[in-house]
Design an enzyme around this catalytic site. Structure first.
Site, PDB file in Angstrom:
ATOM      1  N   ARG A 321       1.035  23.174 -56.987  1.00 54.59           N
ATOM      2  CA  ARG A 321       0.374  22.481 -58.101  1.00 54.59           C
ATOM      3  C   ARG A 321       1.354  22.244 -59.250  1.00 54.59           C
ATOM      4  NH1 ARG A 321      -4.782  20.860 -59.989  1.00 54.59           N
ATOM      5  NH2 ARG A 321      -5.840  21.476 -58.079  1.00 54.59           N
ATOM      6  N   GLU A 730     -10.419  23.760 -66.135  1.00 54.44           N
ATOM      7  CA  GLU A 730      -9.011  24.076 -66.390  1.00 54.44           C
ATOM      8  C   GLU A 730      -8.238  23.062 -67.246  1.00 54.44           C
ATOM      9  OE1 GLU A 730      -8.610  24.373 -62.006  1.00 54.44           O
ATOM     10  OE2 GLU A 730      -7.263  26.008 -62.471  1.00 54.44           O
TER      11      GLU A 730
HETATM   12  N1  MTE Z   1     -14.992  29.657 -68.512  1.00 55.81           N
HETATM   13  C1  MTE Z   1     -15.436  30.895 -68.766  1.00 55.81           C
HETATM   14  N2  MTE Z   1     -16.311  31.085 -69.761  1.00 55.81           N
HETATM   15  N3  MTE Z   1     -15.005  31.962 -68.028  1.00 55.81           N
HETATM   16  C2  MTE Z   1     -14.088  31.815 -67.013  1.00 55.81           C
HETATM   17  O1  MTE Z   1     -13.724  32.787 -66.367  1.00 55.81           O
HETATM   18  N4  MTE Z   1     -12.672  30.248 -65.730  1.00 55.81           N
HETATM   19  C3  MTE Z   1     -11.968  28.964 -65.734  1.00 55.81           C
HETATM   20  C4  MTE Z   1     -12.931  27.833 -66.106  1.00 55.81           C
HETATM   21  N5  MTE Z   1     -13.697  28.170 -67.274  1.00 55.81           N
HETATM   22  C5  MTE Z   1     -13.590  30.503 -66.733  1.00 55.81           C
HETATM   23  C6  MTE Z   1     -14.103  29.430 -67.509  1.00 55.81           C
HETATM   24  C7  MTE Z   1     -11.337  28.640 -64.459  1.00 55.81           C
HETATM   25  S1  MTE Z   1      -9.843  29.325 -64.114  1.00 55.81           S
HETATM   26  C8  MTE Z   1     -11.905  27.775 -63.572  1.00 55.81           C
HETATM   27  S2  MTE Z   1     -11.116  27.332 -62.142  1.00 55.81           S
HETATM   28  C9  MTE Z   1     -13.226  27.183 -63.814  1.00 55.81           C
HETATM   29  O2  MTE Z   1     -13.812  27.645 -65.017  1.00 55.81           O
HETATM   30  C10 MTE Z   1     -14.139  27.523 -62.641  1.00 55.81           C
HETATM   31  O3  MTE Z   1     -15.417  27.080 -62.831  1.00 55.81           O
HETATM   32  P1  MTE Z   1     -15.886  25.576 -62.549  1.00 55.81           P
HETATM   33  O4  MTE Z   1     -15.123  25.096 -61.363  1.00 55.81           O
HETATM   34  O5  MTE Z   1     -17.323  25.720 -62.292  1.00 55.81           O
HETATM   35  O6  MTE Z   1     -15.558  24.806 -63.768  1.00 55.81           O
HETATM   36  N1  LUZ Z   2      -5.538  25.272 -54.907  1.00 56.47           N
HETATM   37  C1  LUZ Z   2      -5.858  24.888 -56.141  1.00 56.47           C
HETATM   38  C2  LUZ Z   2      -5.862  26.477 -54.408  1.00 56.47           C
HETATM   39  O1  LUZ Z   2      -5.533  23.791 -56.536  1.00 56.47           O
HETATM   40  N2  LUZ Z   2      -6.544  25.730 -56.911  1.00 56.47           N
HETATM   41  C3  LUZ Z   2      -6.929  26.950 -56.511  1.00 56.47           C
HETATM   42  O2  LUZ Z   2      -7.543  27.678 -57.284  1.00 56.47           O
HETATM   43  C4  LUZ Z   2      -6.581  27.361 -55.192  1.00 56.47           C
HETATM   44  N3  LUZ Z   2      -6.921  28.560 -54.722  1.00 56.47           N
HETATM   45  C5  LUZ Z   2      -6.574  28.895 -53.491  1.00 56.47           C
HETATM   46  C6  LUZ Z   2      -5.838  28.012 -52.715  1.00 56.47           C
HETATM   47  N4  LUZ Z   2      -5.508  26.825 -53.182  1.00 56.47           N
HETATM   48 MO1  MOS Z   3      -9.285  28.828 -61.730  1.00 53.98          MO
HETATM   49  S1  MOS Z   3      -7.351  29.394 -61.942  1.00 53.98           S
HETATM   50  O1  MOS Z   3      -8.863  27.777 -60.383  1.00 53.98           O
HETATM   51  O2  MOS Z   3      -9.888  30.219 -60.958  1.00 53.98           O
END
Ligand code: MTE
Ligand code: LUZ
Ligand code: MOS
Length: 783
Positions: A321, A730
């Protein structure tokens, strides 16, 4: 199945700014986290015994004092594991308990089980372990020097870098270091495992990836997957830290539960959590870029080495990524990008919000910042010049990995933010302020984001859901996503309420449970609502279809020619001449033996990726955003403050603007912490010294700027995502780049913007002060 019937003109649960489904329970302290679940009689408590050495052979382990400590029931080492001693998510190089060798300070060696959490923790410190120490590697640079990697290096080339750089009118080269980040979820890692009949195990834990926890427990105990049920009601935050790394805690508790035939709880206290678990990867970059007189980039070469830690974990996809986000929002014609996962004697680094994307993109932003200063231009001008083209005709729309940027809205988004934030006027005002202020200096920066949405491992882009409509008309959803505070349950419930034309209050999501939806992916890559929303929509759609057919027949309405002849809205079901409350229809349908529940499944279409050549279209679409930050620094102390931030984010047709704005705010502040105050520091012996909030500083509410404007860009996803929304979890973390480059702008003012300050991340007060002094020194040498 009949064609999808869009009821959005008559009903809108989706798109409403609804509060988080658990908000009231969160503030009342009523929401149940794993540690709040009432303990079963006979529950025992586990703690981990950790390595005190960074890299060593274990000569002998004397556990007598541990066993004889008050309250201790049992102690287990690697040889007591009934199945496989491994919890690695992709490569199987991750021992649950060290066996013969330790590879970082904090690596678990044994598990002690006692009658209380406190007794277990006290006993764990009493082990006497004889080590034979080995040389250690701590930094990614050292790993590269020693040529030790956890995975083969990645390299992506397009065009001809050599030819392009030779032909470039100007060049810039240098190094950059960007530190890692502790997840600092408020709820630490925890697992509670309860043995059931027939060697089955019930696992209650805090995880983004229940299916992976199921596999890990099955392997560690030598069970079949159908003997393990994993349940997660919610997490007090995950941020990527509970995607793969909840496995160790879950496996350790399960081993104890299996060996003792007792319920066992393992709750990490903060210091142990930080000592044991992996973090965001720090990156070291060496770069060389060519550009023309206008600032347009003509060639880029970046070699990144990341601190993988002692094992692979998710470092491979993280590095991928990073390679795929080096471009951020810019067209880079001739590139040579390498990424190496340095093997270090530190915690095994893992997923963290952005998953290598932020680390890839900040490298190009740093290059652009340098180019702008070298040319004496506003960095925004250089950024705009390098953006992907608006349309394909320009020939500047293909990423370095071969995906077309089909929906580029960054030009319009930046233009809107430029105007609404009064960027140009404020940039002039900042310079005027600095002319009159010798000690305090202001800085401003505007940075864009483009972020690819989908797991970069194609097969992970799938999800399932199960929707039950009960006789009273209430609806219960189970889907594969996990709730970590991000609001996935609220959004999925809105999608189902929309589909059935009912009020959100009639819809609820259960805990995530591997016995309900099988083979789920981690809730990660920001795809939680995209994937599970679609799966739940499909399930709800099937139920609506059955209800529509049933009532159409009753009413004598022909829906084979007009699928929209039966309409679901406002808790009612209507035709042109009839109306019935949804609940009454459900009761009628039940008596007529209509199936009132359904499953649903979704697999993201049109993804294609060749992991060998790093080429294809790995992403479903791109999410965009931009931010302007204005800071003030004290050039005598290095202290700084964010004065104002204006954020604009493209959530497409937002499923829930209230939740999305919260996500953008949170990601921005979390990213700001990563790039400024959060510093991970290992001592010479390889021990992480910043393992508690006393030494590791995350942002607090007072670090939010006084003027904090967060807006969603009006847009509609051009691909068929759930209600044409876009992911939000993210990408907004990258908006924090604007803070880092605003600080760099303020530092550069000390030498009238003629010198590129050497500034690594995190830009702590010390680092800022150091950079100010270096810039001053150079300025004195060359006035
Ligand atoms: N928001 C809160 N409040 N707590 C979390 O742990 N994790 C983040 C984001 N927002 C997180 C968050 C991460 S790393 C990801 S990948 C996404 O939420 C995952 O949830 P979603 O795919 O439903 O957005
Ligand atoms: N790829 C990605 C992944 O783009 N995001 C992720 O969180 C992930 N996790 C596992 C394997 N590939
Ligand atoms: Mo988020 S780093 O893809 O859990």
């Amino acid at each position: 199945m009949n064609a999808f019937v869009d009821n959005s003109s008559i009903w809108s649960e989706v798109g409403q700014a609804r509060p988080h489904e658990s908000a009231a329970m969160h503030v009342a302290g009523e929401a149940t986290y794993t540690d709040d679940i009432p303990e079963v009689q006979g529950t025992r408590h586990a703690a981990l015994g950790l390595s005190q050495k960074v890299h060593a052979l274990i000569k002998s382990i004397d556990l007598d004092a541990v066993k004889n400590a008050p309250g201790v029931i049992a102690v287990f080492t690697a040889k007591d594991i009934p199945g496989v001693n491994d919890c690695g998510p992709i490569i199987h190089d991750d021992p649950i308990l060290a066996d013969g060798k330790v590879e970082y300070v904090g690596q678990p060696i044994f598990i002690v089980v006692a009658d209380s959490h406190d007794h277990a923790r006290r006993a764990a410190r009493k082990a006497i372990i004889d080590y034979e120490e080995l040389p250690a590697i701590l930094t990614p640079q050292e790993a590269k020097q020693a040529n030790t990697f956890v995975l083969p290096p990645l390299r992506l080339q397009r065009g001809d870098f050599k030819r392009a750089i030779d032909a470039s009118p100007h060049r810039v080269s240098g190094e950059l270091y960007v530190g890692g980040q502790e997840h600092f979820y408020l709820e630490g890692q925890i697992a509670y495992v309860i043995p059931k009949e027939g060697h089955c195990m019930q696992v209650l834990c805090s995880t983004q990836h229940p299916s992976e926890m199921q596999h890990v427990v099955a392997h560690a105990l030598g069970l079949h997957s159908h003997q393990v049920v994993v349940e997660c009601r919610r997490m007090g935050g995950g941020f990527g830290g509970k995607e793969s790394q909840s496995a160790l805690w879950v496996a350790a508790a399960a081993i104890c539960a299996a060996r003792l035939h007792r319920p066992v709880k393992l709750r990490a206290d903060r210091d142990d959590d930080m000592m044991v678990s992996g973090k965001r990867h720090c990156f070291h970059y060496e770069y060389e870029a060519g550009y023309d007189d206008d600032g347009r980039i003509t060639a880029v070469k970046v070699e990144m080495v990341l601190r993988a830690g002692f094992s692979a974990d998710l470092s491979g996809p993280v590095a991928t990524r990073a390679v795929c986000h080096l471009d951020n929002a810019y067209y880079l014609s001739d590139v040579d990008i390498a990424a190496m996962c340095g093997k270090t004697n530190t915690q095994s680094n893992t997923a963290f919000r952005g998953f290598g994307g932020p680390q890839g993109a900040i490298a190009i932003e740093n290059i652009i910042d340098n180019i702008a200063r070298n040319l004496g231009k506003d960095p925004l001008e250089v950024r705009k010049m390098n953006f992907y083209g608006r349309d394909e005709a320009e020939g500047r729309n293909t990423t370095q990995y071969g995906q077309k940027v089909a929906d580029n809205i960054i030009h319009d988004l930046i233009a809107e933010l430029e105007a609404s934030s009064e960027y140009h006027q404020r940039r002039i005002a900042v310079r005027e302020f600095n002319n009159k202020s010798p000690i305090l200096k202001k800085g401003i920066a505007i940075t864009p984001v483009k972020f690819g949405i989908a797991f970069n491992v194609t097969h992970l882009n799938q999800a399932g859901a199960l929707v039950h409509v009960y006789g009273d008309g209430s609806v219960l959803i189970n889907h594969g996503g996990t709730e970590m505070g991000q609001g996935v349950n609220t959004k999925v419930a809105q999608v189902v309420a929309q589909e059935l034309g009912i009020n959100l209050r009639h819809v609820r999501c259960t805990a995530t449970d591997t016995s309900k939806v099988a083979n789920t992916s981690a809730t990660a890559a920001s795809t939680g609502a995209d994937l599970n929303g679609k799966a739940a929509q499909q399930a709800a759609h099937s139920i609506r279809e059955r209800l529509a057919h049933f009532i159409a027949k009753e009413w004598g309405v022909d829906i084979t020619t007009d699928a929209a002849a039966i309409r679901f809205a406002d808790d009612m079901v209507r035709s042109d001449r009839h109306a019935i409350p949804f609940t009454e229809l459900v009761q009628k349908a039940y008596l007529a033996r209509v199936q009132l529940w359904s499953d649903g499944f979704y697999a993201t279409p049109n993804l294609q990726w060749d992991a060998k050549t790093l080429n294809g279209s790995p992403f479903s679409y791109f999410a965009y955003g931009a931010a302007v930050s204005e800071v003030i620094i004290d050039t005598l102390t290095g202290e700084w403050k964010l004065l104002r931030a204006d954020l604009l984010y493209d959530a497409g047709n937002s499923l829930n603007p209230a939740i999305d704005i919260g996500q953008v705010e949170g990601a921005f502040i979390q990213g700001m912490g990563w790039l400024t105050t959060e510093e991970l520091w290992w001592n010479k012996e390889g021990k992480l010294m910043t393992h508690a909030p006393s030494t590791y500083k995350i942002p607090s509410v007072s670090d939010c700027p006084d003027h904090f404007s967060v807006k969603l860009f009006k847009n509609k996803n051009s691909v068929d995502s759930i209600h044409h929304s876009k992911a939000v979890g993210e990408p907004p973390l990258l908006l924090s780049f604007s803070v880092f480059f605003a600080i760099r702008d303020a530092i550069a003012s000390v030498a009238h913007y003629t010198i590129n300050p050497v500034l690594n991340a995190p830009a702590t007060c010390e680092a800022i002060l150091h950079a100010v002094e270096s810039v001053r020194a150079v300025n004195m040498d060359h006035p």
